[in-house]
Design a protein around this motif. Sequence first.
Motif, PDB file in Angstrom:
ATOM      1  N   PHE A 198      31.486  34.873  50.328  1.00  0.00           N
ATOM      2  CA  PHE A 198      32.696  35.401  49.721  1.00  0.00           C
ATOM      3  C   PHE A 198      32.511  36.770  49.078  1.00  0.00           C
ATOM      4  O   PHE A 198      33.400  37.244  48.383  1.00  0.00           O
ATOM      5  CB  PHE A 198      33.247  34.419  48.700  1.00  0.00           C
ATOM      6  N   SER A 199      31.377  37.405  49.331  1.00  0.00           N
ATOM      7  CA  SER A 199      31.174  38.742  48.773  1.00  0.00           C
ATOM      8  C   SER A 199      32.035  39.790  49.474  1.00  0.00           C
ATOM      9  O   SER A 199      32.177  40.904  48.973  1.00  0.00           O
ATOM     10  CB  SER A 199      29.706  39.136  48.861  1.00  0.00           C
ATOM     11  N   ASP A 200      32.627  39.456  50.605  1.00  0.00           N
ATOM     12  CA  ASP A 200      33.487  40.402  51.317  1.00  0.00           C
ATOM     13  C   ASP A 200      34.844  40.581  50.656  1.00  0.00           C
ATOM     14  O   ASP A 200      35.617  41.437  51.070  1.00  0.00           O
ATOM     15  CB  ASP A 200      33.686  39.947  52.763  1.00  0.00           C
ATOM     16  N   ILE A 201      35.149  39.808  49.640  1.00  0.00           N
ATOM     17  CA  ILE A 201      36.436  39.923  48.957  1.00  0.00           C
ATOM     18  C   ILE A 201      36.544  41.272  48.239  1.00  0.00           C
ATOM     19  O   ILE A 201      37.594  41.894  48.232  1.00  0.00           O
ATOM     20  CB  ILE A 201      36.619  38.757  47.966  1.00  0.00           C
ATOM     21  N   PHE A 202      35.425  41.731  47.672  1.00  0.00           N
ATOM     22  CA  PHE A 202      35.439  42.987  46.934  1.00  0.00           C
ATOM     23  C   PHE A 202      35.462  44.168  47.894  1.00  0.00           C
ATOM     24  O   PHE A 202      34.733  44.191  48.887  1.00  0.00           O
ATOM     25  CB  PHE A 202      34.219  43.087  46.016  1.00  0.00           C
ATOM     26  N   GLU A 203      36.290  45.158  47.584  1.00  0.00           N
ATOM     27  CA  GLU A 203      36.391  46.320  48.450  1.00  0.00           C
ATOM     28  C   GLU A 203      35.308  47.348  48.161  1.00  0.00           C
ATOM     29  O   GLU A 203      34.836  48.027  49.062  1.00  0.00           O
ATOM     30  CB  GLU A 203      37.773  46.957  48.291  1.00  0.00           C
ATOM     31  N   ASN A 204      34.921  47.468  46.905  1.00  0.00           N
ATOM     32  CA  ASN A 204      33.895  48.429  46.533  1.00  0.00           C
ATOM     33  C   ASN A 204      32.525  47.860  46.897  1.00  0.00           C
ATOM     34  O   ASN A 204      32.104  46.830  46.393  1.00  0.00           O
ATOM     35  CB  ASN A 204      33.967  48.715  45.031  1.00  0.00           C
ATOM     36  N   ARG A 205      31.811  48.539  47.778  1.00  0.00           N
ATOM     37  CA  ARG A 205      30.540  48.022  48.285  1.00  0.00           C
ATOM     38  C   ARG A 205      29.482  47.943  47.185  1.00  0.00           C
ATOM     39  O   ARG A 205      28.724  46.981  47.118  1.00  0.00           O
ATOM     40  CB  ARG A 205      30.066  48.909  49.425  1.00  0.00           C
ATOM     41  N   GLN A 206      29.408  48.948  46.317  1.00  0.00           N
ATOM     42  CA  GLN A 206      28.417  48.938  45.237  1.00  0.00           C
ATOM     43  C   GLN A 206      28.713  47.823  44.240  1.00  0.00           C
ATOM     44  O   GLN A 206      27.819  47.115  43.816  1.00  0.00           O
ATOM     45  CB  GLN A 206      28.401  50.293  44.521  1.00  0.00           C
TER      46      GLN A 206
END
Length: 58
Positions: free
Chosen positions: A17-25
Amino acid sequence: MCLELILNSVNINFVTFSDIFENRQLRSDILSIFSLAVAAAEAAIGPAIVSSIYRNRK
């Protein structure tokens, strides 16, 4: 052993579920902090099991 499996599945869920965040850093920072927290919880399980066995055998 069940707690270890549960905590390992928590880590897998964090990665999934880490793909939910748009900011990669931001995504990698949050994922690494939560992963370290879960790893610390896993490290605390071992001594807790050993101490409970020691108390029950005494």
